[in-house]
Scaffold this active site. Structure first.
Site, PDB file in Angstrom:
ATOM      1  N   SER A 470       5.729  -0.280   1.668  1.00 58.51           N
ATOM      2  CA  SER A 470       6.407   1.018   1.529  1.00 58.51           C
ATOM      3  C   SER A 470       5.686   2.218   1.083  1.00 58.51           C
ATOM      4  O   SER A 470       4.477   2.345   1.758  1.00 58.51           O
ATOM      5  CB  SER A 470       7.569   0.707   0.573  1.00 58.51           C
ATOM      6  N   ASP A 556      13.905  -0.739  10.527  1.00 55.52           N
ATOM      7  CA  ASP A 556      13.966  -0.298   9.226  1.00 55.52           C
ATOM      8  C   ASP A 556      14.380   1.147   9.295  1.00 55.52           C
ATOM      9  O   ASP A 556      13.767   2.133  10.054  1.00 55.52           O
ATOM     10  CB  ASP A 556      12.280  -0.359   8.917  1.00 55.52           C
ATOM     11  N   HIS A 601      13.929  -3.619   4.918  1.00 54.86           N
ATOM     12  CA  HIS A 601      12.841  -2.912   4.690  1.00 54.86           C
ATOM     13  C   HIS A 601      11.548  -3.627   4.397  1.00 54.86           C
ATOM     14  O   HIS A 601      10.681  -3.510   4.703  1.00 54.86           O
ATOM     15  CB  HIS A 601      13.140  -1.758   3.358  1.00 54.86           C
TER      16      HIS A 601
END
Length: 638
Positions: A470, A556, A601
Site C-alpha cells: 500500500s 482495488d 486491498h
C-alpha cells in the site's frame, strides 16, 4: 489508536507447528459466539472448545464466495446477535441480525456496514446503531429496531468529505460514542446508553489538529488526547455532565517518544498499552489512588493483540512478533502481577535473536530498526536481507506473526523492520515529521537504515531485498529511483506509486480524505512541486533498477489498478532503454506485475501470493529454495 473495534484474532500453535487463524468471537452472558465452518454459532462458555454448539445462521445463505465473520455484537439481553460478514476478495460487507430463539432466524441484513453497536432503550427495546459505507467513505449513521416495532432511520450524516464516522461502545456500556475523525482531527458525540433516542451530546467541537478518544467510568469521562503541549497523547478526565474541553483535567502524561497503542478501562484501573523507544510496556493506573505501575514486557515482543474482555479482575492480552506466534499474558489486579501462559515454549526463542538498532538519518535524527536473525548464523554479511517499511498515516509497521517470515529466518535470512518517519512508532510528532512537505524525511530514513545495516555487517546490496504494501510503496518506489544500487530485489503489494495523479483526481474515493497526508497538488503549487520530487511514477528514468515483483488486485478501490499498470509500463520502458544503451552483458532486471482477481486491498494470508513472492526472492538473489517451501508447508495449510 487503531483499537476501537478490538476484534479478537486468536492464533494457536499446533504440535506440528501449524497455525490457524480463528475468526472473531465474543463472550456475552454465559455464551461464546463465533464462526464454526460456514456457520455463526454459540456454545456455553465452558464448552467453547468442544463440538457442542448451536447453529444460529448458515453463511452460505448469503451466496458469497468463502465468507467469514469479521465482527460480532450481541444485544444486551441476548434477544439478537449481529454479525458483519466479508469475503477475502472484497472490502464490501453485510451485517446480518439474527433473532435468538428456539429456532434462530435472520431478522434483517444491511449492506456495506462498517461499525455497529447495540444499546437498550427506556422500554427495554434493543436498538442497533450502525455506520453505512459508500465508496470507502463512512459518513452516515443509522439506528434500527426489530420485531413488532421495526424501523430503520438515518440518524447522522457527516458533510465534510475528509472525515469519517466510527461507533464505539464504552467499556461499561454507559455511552455509545460517535467518533467523527480525519487523519489529524476528531470530534466525539455521546449517545446515552439508557436513552438512545435522546439527542446526542457533543463533547468538544472539532479543532483542527486536535485528536481525542473517550472512555467512561463512574460518571467521569477519560479522554486520550493530544491537546496542549507537547502535542502527544496524554490522558485527561472530566465529569460526564461537563464534557467540554475547558473542563478537562490532566490525569497522566506519556514519556517522550511514546506511542499509545490502546487503552482499556476497568472498574478500578485504567490500562495503557504503550510502545516506548521501540519496546513494549503496560502501564496500570490505579483509579482509586492514582498509582501507576509500569511493566516492561519481554524484549522479543513487537506487538499487542488486545482481547475483548469483560472480566473486571483481569486484563488479558497477547504479545507477538513477526516470527513468533502470539503468547497469552494476564495482568491480575488483585495480585498486582503479570502472569504468562505456561506450556510449550516456542523454539524460535532460542534459535533466533531480536536486535533493537538505530540508524542516523542525514539530518541527525535517530531512526529505530527491529532486526531478526538466527542465533547461530555465521558471517552475516553473506546472508540475504529482507527490509520492510511503511512510513505513512502515523501507523506502525505491522509486526504481527507471519509464518513466511518465520520460515525465512529459519532458512538463514535477516529481517529488518525500519520504523521511519511518517509512521507512528515514536508518537504523533514522528508522523508529523514524515507527512506533507516532510515526506522526504521518510525516504532519507529508509536509505540510512539500509546503509547502516550494510555498514554493520548485515548482508550486502547484492543480497538485499525490500518489501512493502500500500502506502509503503511510495518510499520503496522513491528509493528505487534515487538509490537503486542498495537493492537486488523488491516485492510490493497493492502499492501506491502514482501520488501526483492520484491526489489530483478528486473523483477517487479517498483523495479528499487523504489531503492531510500527501497535500493538495490541485490547489497548492508548493505541494505539487514537492510531490514531484519523490513520486515514484514521476521520477522513473533510464538507469539500473532492482528486479521488482508487484501484486495488484483487479478491483482495488484504495489503490486503483490503472496507476500500478502505468507505473509498470513506464518502468519497463526505462529499463529497456537503459539496457539498450548499456550493451551486451547487462543483466536486465525482471519487472513482474501479477494482477489478482477481486476487490480487496491487501490479502495477508493468500498462499498463492506468499508462494509467488518467496519464489521471486530466491530466484533473484540466486538462493537454493529446496527446503524453504517444505518448511512453509508446516505453517500454511496448502
Amino acid at each position: 489508536m487503531d483499537a476501537f473495534e478490538k476484534v479478537r484474532a486468536k492464533l494457536e500453535t499446533q504440535p506440528q507447528e501449524e497455525y490457524e487463524i480463528i475468526n472473531a468471537e465474543i463472550k456475552h452472558g454465559g455464551f461464546v459466539y463465533y464462526q464454526e465452518g460456514c456457520c455463526l454459532v454459540r456454545s456455553k462458555d465452558e464448552e467453547a472448545d468442544n463440538d457442542n454448539y448451536e447453529v444460529l445462521f448458515n453463511l452460505e445463505e448469503l451466496k458469497l464466495e468463502q465468507p467469514f465473520i469479521d465482527c460480532i455484537r450481541v444485544a444486551p439481553d441476548e434477544k439478537y446477535v449481529a454479525a458483519k460478514i466479508r469475503t477475502e476478495d472484497s472490502e464490501a460487507s453485510t451485517c446480518i441480525v439474527v433473532k435468538l430463539s428456539d429456532q434462530p432466524v435472520m431478522e434483517a441484513s444491511f449492506p456495506n456496514v462498517s461499525s455497529f453497536e447495540w444499546v437498550k432503550d427506556e422500554e427495554d427495546e434493543d436498538v442497533l446503531f450502525y455506520t453505512f459505507q459508500r465508496n470507502l467513505r463512512c459518513h452516515d449513521v443509522y439506528r434500527a429496531t426489530f420485531g413488532d416495532n421495526k424501523r430503520n432511520e438515518r440518524f447522522y450524516t457527516e458533510k465534510d468529505p475528509s472525515f469519517f464516522v466510527f461507533l464505539y461502545l464504552t467499556k461499561d456500556s454507559r455511552f455509545l460514542t460517535m467518533n467523527i475523525m480525519s487523519k489529524t482531527t476528531s470530534e466525539v458525540w455521546l449517545i446515552d446508553g439508557l436513552s438512545p433516542w435522546d439527542p446526542p451530546v457533543l463533547i468538544q467541537k472539532r479543532i483542527h489538529g486536535v485528536l481525542y478518544y473517550v472512555e467512561h467510568r463512574d460518571d467521569e469521562l477519560y479522554i486520550l488526547t493530544n491537546v496542549g503541549e507537547p502535542t502527544e497523547f496524554k490522558l485527561m478526565r472530566t465529569a460526564a455532565d461537563t464534557p467540554a474541553i475547558m473542563n478537562w483535567d490532566l490525569f497522566f502524561t506519556m514519556k517522550r517518544n511514546t506511542k499509545v497503542v490502546d487503552l482499556d478501562m476497568f472498574k478500578d484501573h485504567c490500562v495503557l498499552f504503550l510502545k516506548h523507544s521501540n519496546l513494549l510496556y503496560v502501564n496500570v493506573i490505579g483509579l482509586a489512588d492514582d498509582s501507576v505501575r509500569s511493566l516492561k514486557l519481554p524484549p522479543w515482543a513487537c506487538g499487542f493483540i488486545i482481547d475483548t474482555n469483560s472480566d473486571p479482575k483481569n486484563c488479558p492480552f497477547q504479545l507477538c512478533s513477526p516470527i513468533r506466534p502470539p503468547k497469552y499474558y494476564t495482568y491480575k489486579f488483585a495480585e498486582g502481577k503479570l502472569f504468562e501462559e505456561t506450556g510449550h515454549e516456542d523454539p524460535i526463542t532460542k534459535t533466533s535473536r531480536v536486535l533493537r538498532m538505530e540508524a542516523k538519518s542525514k539530518d541527525g535524527k535517530l531512526v529505530p530498526m527491529t532486526v531478526f536473525h538466527k542465533t547461530d548464523s555465521e558471517d552475516l554479511q553473506k546472508k540475504p536481507l529482507l527490509v520492510q517499511v511503511y512510513g505513512a498515516y502515523g501507523m506502525d509497521l505491522k509486526m504481527n506473526f507471519r509464518p513466511e517470515r518465520r520460515v525465512l529466518v529459519d532458512d538463514g535470512w535477516i529481517l529488518a523492520y525500519c520504523h521511519v518517519r511518517g509512521g507512528g512508532e515514536l508518537g504523533l510528532q514522528w508522523h508529523a515529521d514524515g507527512r506533507l512537505t516532510k515526506k522526504l524525511n521518510g525516504l532519507a530514513d529508509l536509505e540510512a537504515c539500509i546503509k547502516t545495516l550494510h555498514d554493520q555487517g548485515f548482508s550486502q546490496p547484492s543480497l538485499t531485498a525490500l518489501t512493502a504494501f500500500s502506502a509503503g510503496g511510495v518510499l520503496v518506489g522513491a528509493l528505487c529511483n534515487s538509490s537503486p544500487e542498495l537493492l537486488r530485489a523488491v516485492t510490493l503489494e497493492a502499492p501506491f506509486l502514482d501520488v501526483l495523479n492520484t491526489m489530483m483526481d478528486t473523483t477517487l474515493p479517498l483523495t479528499l480524505e487523504e489531503l492531510e497526508e500527501w497535500g493538495n497538488p490541485s490547489s497548492d503549487e508548493k505541494h505539487k512541486n514537492y510531490i514531484k520530487r519523490y513520486c515514484p511514477y514521476q521520477n522513473i528514468k533510464p538507469q539500473h533498477y532492482p528486479s521488482i515483483h508487484i501484486t495488484a488486485y483487479e478491483n482495488d478501490e484504495r489503490v486503483p489498478l490503472k496507476g500500478i499498470v502505468n507505473y509498470t509500463e513506464k518502468l519497463k520502458e526505462a529499463v529497456a532503454e537503459h539496457a539498450k544503451d548499456t550493451g551486451e552483458g547487462y543483466q536486465v532486471p525482471n519487472i513482474i506485475l501479477d494482477i489478482q482477481p477481486g476487490g480487496n486491498h491487501v490479502i495477508e494470508d493468500s498462499h498463492k501470493k506468499i508462494t509467488a513472492q518467496i519464489k521471486f526472492l530466491y530466484e533473484e538473489l540466486g538462493l537454493d529454495s529446496t527446503s524453504v517451501f517444505d518448511n512453509l508447508k508446516k505453517y500454511l495449510k496448502f
